[in-house]
Design a protein around this motif. Sequence first.
Motif, short mmCIF file in Angstrom:
data_model
loop_
_atom_site.label_atom_id
_atom_site.label_comp_id
_atom_site.label_asym_id
_atom_site.label_seq_id
_atom_site.Cartn_x
_atom_site.Cartn_y
_atom_site.Cartn_z
N GLU A 20 38.20 30.96 38.74
CA GLU A 20 38.04 29.62 38.16
C GLU A 20 36.65 29.41 37.59
O GLU A 20 36.46 28.55 36.73
CB GLU A 20 38.30 28.55 39.23
CG GLU A 20 39.76 28.39 39.57
CD GLU A 20 39.99 27.36 40.65
OE1 GLU A 20 41.03 26.67 40.56
OE2 GLU A 20 39.18 27.23 41.58
N LEU A 25 38.77 31.35 30.89
CA LEU A 25 40.02 31.32 31.65
C LEU A 25 40.38 29.87 31.95
O LEU A 25 39.54 29.09 32.37
CB LEU A 25 39.87 32.08 32.97
CG LEU A 25 39.94 33.60 32.91
CD1 LEU A 25 38.69 34.18 32.32
CD2 LEU A 25 40.17 34.15 34.30
N THR A 26 41.65 29.53 31.74
CA THR A 26 42.14 28.19 32.02
C THR A 26 43.29 28.29 33.02
O THR A 26 44.28 28.98 32.77
CB THR A 26 42.65 27.51 30.73
OG1 THR A 26 41.60 27.50 29.77
CG2 THR A 26 43.13 26.10 31.01
N ARG A 27 43.14 27.61 34.15
CA ARG A 27 44.19 27.61 35.17
C ARG A 27 45.39 26.83 34.62
O ARG A 27 45.25 25.68 34.22
CB ARG A 27 43.65 26.96 36.44
CG ARG A 27 44.60 27.02 37.60
CD ARG A 27 43.89 26.50 38.84
NE ARG A 27 44.79 26.42 39.96
CZ ARG A 27 44.42 26.44 41.22
NH1 ARG A 27 43.14 26.52 41.53
NH2 ARG A 27 45.30 26.35 42.18
N ILE A 28 46.57 27.48 34.61
CA ILE A 28 47.74 26.84 34.01
C ILE A 28 48.91 26.62 34.97
O ILE A 28 49.81 25.84 34.68
CB ILE A 28 48.25 27.63 32.78
CG1 ILE A 28 48.66 29.04 33.16
CG2 ILE A 28 47.23 27.60 31.67
CD1 ILE A 28 49.43 29.79 32.09
N PHE A 43 46.35 32.05 35.11
CA PHE A 43 45.29 31.63 34.20
C PHE A 43 45.67 32.07 32.79
O PHE A 43 46.16 33.18 32.59
CB PHE A 43 43.95 32.27 34.56
CG PHE A 43 43.38 31.78 35.85
CD1 PHE A 43 42.49 30.71 35.88
CD2 PHE A 43 43.71 32.37 37.05
CE1 PHE A 43 41.96 30.25 37.06
CE2 PHE A 43 43.19 31.93 38.24
CZ PHE A 43 42.31 30.86 38.26
N GLN A 44 45.40 31.22 31.82
CA GLN A 44 45.57 31.58 30.41
C GLN A 44 44.26 32.20 29.94
O GLN A 44 43.19 31.63 30.15
CB GLN A 44 45.89 30.35 29.56
CG GLN A 44 46.32 30.67 28.15
CD GLN A 44 47.74 31.25 28.11
OE1 GLN A 44 48.65 30.72 28.73
NE2 GLN A 44 47.91 32.33 27.38
N SER A 75 27.46 29.97 28.97
CA SER A 75 28.53 30.63 29.71
C SER A 75 28.05 31.92 30.35
O SER A 75 28.38 32.21 31.49
CB SER A 75 29.71 30.94 28.79
OG SER A 75 30.30 29.77 28.29
#
Length: 111
Positions: A20, A25-28, A43-44, A75
């Motif tokens: 996370e 990375l996006t939690r989907i 994650f996407q 980042s």
Amino acid sequence: MIHHIAIGSPKLDVLVRFYETLPGLTRIRENRTEKKELRSVWFQVGEIILMLESDLEKKGPKALIFSAASLDKKSISTLPNWIQETEYTKYFKDPDDNLIGYSSYPALWPF
């Protein structure tokens, strides 16, 4: 074309908290067992889904390398310390000791 990558872990909650924090990375999705125990978290990552799954045995890939194309200096500063570097890729390890990295190939590392 790769649809998804699955990584098994006996410490799913620890691994999820680590992923996370990674840029890009996006939690989907979160999946639970009938007993409401965490079974997997998805994650996407661009067009690919990274599936972290509960597993008593460690079953990580040799290396999981993300594209550095969308990263900025802010980042980069949030990532763990590099353990290895090449002119294109920077590597570190996740809590299950899997090799993770970001690559700028074919361009030289931009930062």
